[in-house]
Scaffold this active site. Structure first.
Site, PDB file in Angstrom:
ATOM      1  N   SER A 571       0.034   7.957 -14.635  1.00 44.62           N
ATOM      2  CA  SER A 571       0.267   9.028 -13.666  1.00 44.62           C
ATOM      3  C   SER A 571       0.844  10.259 -14.339  1.00 44.62           C
ATOM      4  O   SER A 571       1.628  10.186 -15.285  1.00 44.62           O
ATOM      5  CB  SER A 571       1.205   8.575 -12.540  1.00 44.62           C
ATOM      6  OG  SER A 571       1.625   9.685 -11.767  1.00 44.62           O
ATOM      7  N   TYR A 584       9.774   7.383  -8.723  1.00 36.77           N
ATOM      8  CA  TYR A 584       8.448   6.973  -9.211  1.00 36.77           C
ATOM      9  C   TYR A 584       8.197   7.480 -10.631  1.00 36.77           C
ATOM     10  O   TYR A 584       7.695   6.755 -11.492  1.00 36.77           O
ATOM     11  CB  TYR A 584       7.374   7.517  -8.266  1.00 36.77           C
ATOM     12  CG  TYR A 584       5.948   7.190  -8.677  1.00 36.77           C
ATOM     13  CD1 TYR A 584       5.464   5.898  -8.626  1.00 36.77           C
ATOM     14  CD2 TYR A 584       5.090   8.207  -9.099  1.00 36.77           C
ATOM     15  CE1 TYR A 584       4.157   5.602  -8.995  1.00 36.77           C
ATOM     16  CE2 TYR A 584       3.777   7.925  -9.464  1.00 36.77           C
ATOM     17  CZ  TYR A 584       3.318   6.625  -9.420  1.00 36.77           C
ATOM     18  OH  TYR A 584       2.033   6.337  -9.788  1.00 36.77           O
TER      19      TYR A 584
END
Length: 686
Positions: A571, A584
């Protein structure tokens, strides 16, 4: 053996096919062929063949006598009328007058005699069916028959057992020569119900489909009954270690030993998929003190050789906690197997004029005392076929040894069959896909990216294992992919669950070559205010989950010794944090470093580690609600949020999947992070 004929089912087949314009003869031919094909003690995987003599209209509308015979390689268990191509019978029968006929001319004449030019090639035993006078002819490689004929005195045993009900045909390789020999023997005793082909199988025939089929059942039953008489204790068990290593430890070692480097491409390997079998009967066979004698004697029927080679690999018994010893011994055994095969090829190729090209010398069956047997193949399907045939051979040899001594055809006869062009044609010549022989494990496989990645890798020829916390989602993904895809429930936050999941993958395929560590979950919050427990949960999934998966995979890859590929869904948050997304992004940043650490620590072992740096993919992670939240956090519309990149294009799960596939195929790339985000300079690494 019991007859499976049911009047109502036979009539149903006639009625069903009548609606398709198929006549009664061919409908019943399909019905009884399927009865034979569904019994693995009669035929397996394209073996055997059947025929019916009838009349049909040719392309000009004229009625002609034809032989509808099973197409080469068709499966009797699932046969349809189209799999029984019609050949002009009069042209085939004229060939019996010839003194000789080459295989090439036989195939050309048979194809030239087809009513439908586009029909599949008729069976290699078409002429034998044609030369016999009966309307219906059946041929199988029945286990019980083979146990009788695979004896030094097999012909005498058959003559005594059948006492005029069946004639014995000495071993002749399939083709024109066998057809003439069998027909001549039948003519000498035309009252017989069948022909027993020494070292090969059995033919039965009749004026009706039921008569030919039930004669097969009756003659095979006589052989089964004979095998139960005067049986001796078959195998004395060899001395084995007290504790045998588990399958999860043994299979990767065996798989690695049975792989070889691809000399054409640096870093590439020619790998095999494994299919494992064990049972009391198999263990009785592989644990026998004379295993090397009876397992190396040759094939139980020539029809098996293209799938199993002529003898299996035999390994040492794998002792628990001494797998290094087993690894050395297995690699030595494979080296010896390959050398033996190459010597065999050289001898027999010289005998036949040196015109053949050697096939792959790696084993297709491995016998592991204390554990069981493995089928090996370039796909799960091929491995399963090899294992089925090996298990069948073990049963046949066990019964043969119980009443006498197993004996196969000669080495020269095995070579002629293995390198027979008509037999090799059954395997097909389709080009291999780039990931053939490789096993991929995908975590988070129930999500959008997981499914897209699984489809991409399956299309490239890989065998796919789908790991997912939600077992139902994993099973749904496996159905969407089809084939031999494996669904496994796995919680990446549990070391035990990850270990168990990889053990299931090894049991199914033999090892692991590629991992896409994709499982993840998103937590939000301002980093200075987020609860510590939330941060710990995120690290368990988004960092430690990747580490547990990679660690389990590397253990298997090192045991195989053929390198591997670790791929991580990192990501863009790892390098370009978004507001209120620290819970996250922090573990993702740690995972980015993890990728590079694996690249550094395992590059010398041929294990590559790469990552995909994706952003804003509609998935289980980026739900509609989540997209709305992130768009609000950035102060843009949802549409602008998803296409908020330099190219102004929304990036999809398929784009991520193709990036993973590209990384898997790049054998000289490690430590790489591929950005899939439509262009985001703030997230660019270089």
């Amino acid at each position: 053996m019991k007859s499976g004929w049911v009047d109502s089912e036979a009539q149903a087949a006639i009625d069903r096919y009548a609606g398709e314009g198929i006549g009664r003869d061919l409908a019943l031919r399909v019905y009884t062929t399927r009865l034979l094909g569904r019994d693995p003690k009669l035929v397996l995987h394209g073996g055997g063949n059947t025929s019916v003599k009838t009349t049909m209209a040719d392309l000009l509308g004229e009625q002609v006598a034809v032989l509808c015979v099973k197409g080469s390689g068709s499966d009797m268990a699932t046969i349809e009328p189209a799999d029984l191509p019609a050949v002009r019978l009069d042209r085939l029968r004229k060939l019996r007058a010839r003194a000789a006929l080459s295989d090439e001319d036989m195939v050309r004449i048979q194809r030239d005699s087809l009513l439908e030019p586009a029909a599949p090639n008729p069976s290699v035993e078409t002429l034998l069916h044609a030369f016999l006078p009966h309307k219906f002819v059946d041929h199988t490689h029945a286990n019980a028959i083979l146990s009788i004929v695979d004896q030094p005195d097999g012909e005498a045993l058959c003559a005594e057992l059948y006492d005029g009900r069946a004639s014995v045909v000495p071993y002749v390789m399939p083709g024109f020569g066998l057809a003439k020999t069998a027909a001549d023997i039948y003519d000498y005793e035309p009252a017989v119900e069948g022909l027993i082909l020494h070292k090969h199988g059995i033919f039965t025939f009749g004026d009706s489909a039921r008569e030919a089929y039930e004669r097969m059942i009756a003659l095979v039953t006589l052989a089964e009954e004979r095998l139960q008489k005067n049986r001796k204790a078959v195998f004395v068990t060899a001395q084995l270690p007290q504790a045998i290593a588990p399958l999860a430890a043994v299979a990767p070692i065996l798989r690695g030993a049975c792989s070889r480097k691809d000399e054409r491409v640096e870093g590439a390997w020619h790998r095999m998929i494994l299919d494992f079998r064990t049972s009391p009967a198999i263990l009785n066979f592989v644990n026998g003190g004379e295993l090397v004698r009876y397992s190396q004697a040759g094939v139980v029927t020539p029809d098996h050789t293209i799938r199993t080679k002529n003898w299996p690999l035999v390994t040492a018994a794998p002792e628990h906690e001494r797998t290094d010893d087993f690894k050395r011994a297995t690699r030595a055994a494979v080296t010896a197997f390959v050398q033996r095969y190459e010597d065999y090829f050289a001898r027999q190729n010289a005998r036949t004029g040196g015109i053949k090209r050697p096939l792959d010398p790696l084993p297709r069956v491995a016998l592991v005392p204390g554990l069981g047997l493995f089928g090996l193949g370039r796909s799960k399907k091929d491995a399963r076929i090899a294992a089925d045939l090996a298990q069948c051979a073990a049963e046949i040899i066990t019964d043969a040894e119980a009443i006498g001594r197993f004996e196969s055809i000669s080495e020269a006869e095995m070579f002629d069959m293995e390198y027979w062009s008509l037999e090799q044609a059954k395997l097909g010549r389709a080009a291999e896909k780039p990931l053939a022989g490789q096993v991929i494990v995908i975590t988070g496989a129930g999500g959008t990216i997981g499914v897209a990645t699984a489809k991409a890798f399956a299309a490239a020829g890989a065998e796919v294992a789908l790991l997912e916390l939600d077992e139902r989602a994993a099973e749904d993904s496996a159905k969407a992919i089809g084939g031999a895809a494996l669904a496994v429930q796995c919680d990446v936050t549990s070391a035990h669950s990850v270990s168990d999941a990889f053990a299931q993958v090894v049991a199914a395929f033999g090892g692991v070559d590629i991992v896409v560590s994709n499982a993840g979950a998103a937590w939000q919050g301002r980093i200075g205010e987020v609860d510590e427990e939330v941060l710990r949960k995120s690290f368990e999934v988004n960092f430690y989950g990747h580490q547990r998966v990679a660690q389990a995979a590397v253990k298997i890859m090192l045991a195989q010794g053929t390198g591997g590929c670790l791929l991580f869904n990192v990501s863009k948050q790892a390098v370009n944090p978004g507001p209120n997304f620290g819970p996250y992004g922090l573990p993702k940043a740690a995972t980015l470093f993890l990728v590079r650490q694996y690249a550094v620590d395992y590059g010398a072992d041929g294990i590559r580690a790469n990552a995909v740096n994706a952003d804003r993919i509609r998935s289980g992670l980026l739900t509609d609600a989540f997209i709305a939240e992130r768009a609000k956090a950035r102060g843009v519309s949802e549409k602008d949020y998803l296409s908020g990149n330099l190219l102004g294009r929304e990036v999809t799960a398929d784009d991520v999947a193709q990036a993973f596939l590209h990384q898997a195929l790049e054998l000289k790339t490690t430590g790489d992070v591929t950005t899939v985000d439509g262009g985001n300079i703030a997230a660019a690494l270089r």
